[in-house]
Design a protein around this motif. Structure first.
Motif, PDB file in Angstrom:
ATOM      1  N   ALA A 167       0.867  -1.179   0.000  1.00  0.00           N
ATOM      2  CA  ALA A 167       0.000   0.000   0.000  1.00  0.00           C
ATOM      3  C   ALA A 167       0.900   1.225   0.000  1.00  0.00           C
ATOM      4  O   ALA A 167       1.342   1.698   1.051  1.00  0.00           O
ATOM      5  CB  ALA A 167      -0.925  -0.016   1.209  1.00  0.00           C
ATOM      6  N   GLY A 168       1.213   1.721  -1.188  1.00  0.00           N
ATOM      7  CA  GLY A 168       2.193   2.790  -1.335  1.00  0.00           C
ATOM      8  C   GLY A 168       3.603   2.228  -1.302  1.00  0.00           C
ATOM      9  O   GLY A 168       3.821   1.011  -1.213  1.00  0.00           O
ATOM     10  N   ASP A 169       4.582   3.128  -1.363  1.00  0.00           N
ATOM     11  CA  ASP A 169       5.991   2.710  -1.299  1.00  0.00           C
ATOM     12  C   ASP A 169       6.388   2.536   0.164  1.00  0.00           C
ATOM     13  O   ASP A 169       7.207   3.293   0.716  1.00  0.00           O
ATOM     14  CB  ASP A 169       6.884   3.747  -1.982  1.00  0.00           C
ATOM     15  N   THR A 170       5.795   1.534   0.794  1.00  0.00           N
ATOM     16  CA  THR A 170       5.967   1.312   2.230  1.00  0.00           C
ATOM     17  C   THR A 170       6.139  -0.176   2.503  1.00  0.00           C
ATOM     18  O   THR A 170       6.066  -1.006   1.603  1.00  0.00           O
ATOM     19  CB  THR A 170       4.728   1.801   3.018  1.00  0.00           C
ATOM     20  N   ASN A 171       6.338  -0.491   3.777  1.00  0.00           N
ATOM     21  CA  ASN A 171       6.400  -1.899   4.192  1.00  0.00           C
ATOM     22  C   ASN A 171       5.038  -2.415   4.650  1.00  0.00           C
ATOM     23  O   ASN A 171       4.958  -3.414   5.371  1.00  0.00           O
ATOM     24  CB  ASN A 171       7.432  -2.083   5.310  1.00  0.00           C
ATOM     25  N   LYS A 172       3.978  -1.757   4.219  1.00  0.00           N
ATOM     26  CA  LYS A 172       2.613  -2.183   4.533  1.00  0.00           C
ATOM     27  C   LYS A 172       2.074  -3.028   3.375  1.00  0.00           C
ATOM     28  O   LYS A 172       2.034  -2.574   2.232  1.00  0.00           O
ATOM     29  CB  LYS A 172       1.695  -0.983   4.760  1.00  0.00           C
ATOM     30  N   ILE A 173       1.657  -4.245   3.689  1.00  0.00           N
ATOM     31  CA  ILE A 173       1.102  -5.131   2.665  1.00  0.00           C
ATOM     32  C   ILE A 173      -0.240  -4.577   2.188  1.00  0.00           C
ATOM     33  O   ILE A 173      -1.071  -4.159   3.003  1.00  0.00           O
ATOM     34  CB  ILE A 173       0.892  -6.545   3.242  1.00  0.00           C
ATOM     35  N   ALA A 174      -0.464  -4.610   0.877  1.00  0.00           N
ATOM     36  CA  ALA A 174      -1.791  -4.280   0.343  1.00  0.00           C
ATOM     37  C   ALA A 174      -2.650  -5.532   0.440  1.00  0.00           C
ATOM     38  O   ALA A 174      -2.742  -6.325  -0.494  1.00  0.00           O
ATOM     39  CB  ALA A 174      -1.682  -3.800  -1.096  1.00  0.00           C
ATOM     40  N   THR A 175      -3.252  -5.709   1.596  1.00  0.00           N
ATOM     41  CA  THR A 175      -4.056  -6.906   1.834  1.00  0.00           C
ATOM     42  C   THR A 175      -5.312  -6.897   0.977  1.00  0.00           C
ATOM     43  O   THR A 175      -5.743  -7.936   0.479  1.00  0.00           O
ATOM     44  CB  THR A 175      -4.407  -7.005   3.327  1.00  0.00           C
TER      45      THR A 175
END
Length: 380
Positions: A167-175
């Motif tokens: 989700a964006g250029d981050t370490n958050k998975i786009a679940t």
């Protein structure tokens, strides 16, 4: 809508016959016997003459068309749909209201040949989501005929996405990810596009407590060959759902629950009247980026490199004897400072090799690596 209630109900309505990633016609056919609410029919046939099933629920004035497994290997939303179907079989108020206020037409597996093979494409190796204009395939013709006959007020286009997305250029998975598709080259914000955006905004806000910052949106580049873009161009608000990855959930059972919630929230938002002003919040959802690999081995030493390297592993999904296997495959060897692994292994400058004491190379399919004389599994 009460999130706690939906989660409690999910434990009661989760369809036990459907599990994992490999879902075919034979699996969903086992579920038809306990469904008393829908009219179930065969609306057409695939290239290889497998039936394409059509379920109609409710008799309300709001008409919603939903279809899943347009790509045969994207089955999470199919499981979630059947969990919703079982909710409709209960006496719960939400299900009762949906069936009173809405008429739902659902095609749970549009591409049964692809589902059988576990492939994105159909038996003719055509991507049905690039066939909306040519209508060259029987499955595409079936969907268009259902659309024409039903004349829906809203469309839900249900898909699954790979584990690479953030989700964006981050370490958050786009679940989960969503899109209100464009309907012209200019990507104009027409009323129906805004309405789809407002629905997505409501789903996003509702699920933030479950997956904080874990929802993305796709780029809205226009391609009229895509079904969502075509239906949007007809003036019908169309929402693309993408069920992605969650932590170690390679069977997509946790994501199934989240997709079930997202489908119900989307329907409820429509049922209660879409607040058009909410469309602006759609642009606060981060665009998807490709920041993840399934496994990254950090700071590894190799025989052929003086500098330390990172090794990226991605799983190939391969159907063998009716079972889905995840084959670890070396995808990239370089510095991966801007990438993240769903699983990360820290080599701390030690040598990482195959079990035969060889360097890893891009393209290797390998279940284990050797690190400090320890055999480390790369499997999920």
């Amino acid at each position: 809508m009460n999130l706690e209630l939906l989660n409690r109900l999910f434990l009661e309505v989760k369809t036990p016959e459907l599990y994992g990633r490999y879902i075919t016609n034979s699996d969903i056919e086992k579920c038809f016997d306990y469904l008393s609410k829908p009219k179930i029919s065969t609306v057409g046939f695939s290239v290889e003459k497998r039936p394409i099933y059509h379920l109609e629920f409710g008799n309300g004035p709001i008409k919603i068309l939903l279809w899943s497994q347009m790509h045969g290997n994207e089955s999470t939303s199919t499981k979630a749909l059947f969990d919703c179907f079982r909710l409709f079989e209960t006496e719960e108020e939400l299900g009762r209201q949906i069936l009173e206020k809405c008429t739902l037409v659902v095609i749970p597996i549009l591409n049964p040949d692809g589902a059988e093979r576990y492939t994105r494409v159909n038996a003719n190796e055509v991507d049905l989501n690039r066939d909306a204009q040519a209508l060259s395939q029987p499955e595409s013709q079936v969907l268009r005929q259902v659309y024409n006959d039903f004349q829906p007020d809203y469309c839900f286009n249900l898909h699954g996405q790979r584990t690479i997305f953030s989700a964006g250029d981050t370490n958050k998975i786009a679940t989960l990810s969503f899109l209100s598709p464009a309907q012209d080259e200019e990507r104009q914000l027409t009323r129906n596009r805004k309405e789809a955006m407002a629905i997505i905004s409501e789903i996003n806000a509702f699920l933030q407590s479950e997956i904080p910052n874990g929802i993305g949106r796709y780029d809205d580049g226009f391609n009229l060959n895509c079904v969502g873009d075509t239906f949007q161009s007809f003036g019908v608000p169309t929402v693309l759902y993408e069920s992605g990855h969650y932590k170690t959930d390679y069977n997509r059972e946790e994501v199934r629950r989240l997709t079930y919630i997202a489908i119900l929230k989307g329907i409820e938002t429509i049922m209660n009247g879409v607040e058009m002003a909410r469309y602006k919040n759609y642009f606060n959802i981060p665009e998807n980026a490709k920041c993840f690999y399934d496994v990254i081995i950090r700071n590894a030493k190799s025989y052929c490199n003086d500098a330390l390297i990172d090794i990226a592993i991605q799983y190939k999904e391969v159907l063998k004897d009716g079972k889905l296997e995840f084959i670890p495959t070396v995808t990239e060897i370089s510095e991966l400072n801007d990438k993240y692994g769903h699983k990360e292994i820290e080599a701390n400058g030690f040598l990482v090799t195959t079990e035969d004491n060889l360097d890893l190379n891009v393209g290797f399919e390998i279940d284990f690596v050797m690190l400090k004389k320890e055999r480390i599994s790369l499997k999920p």
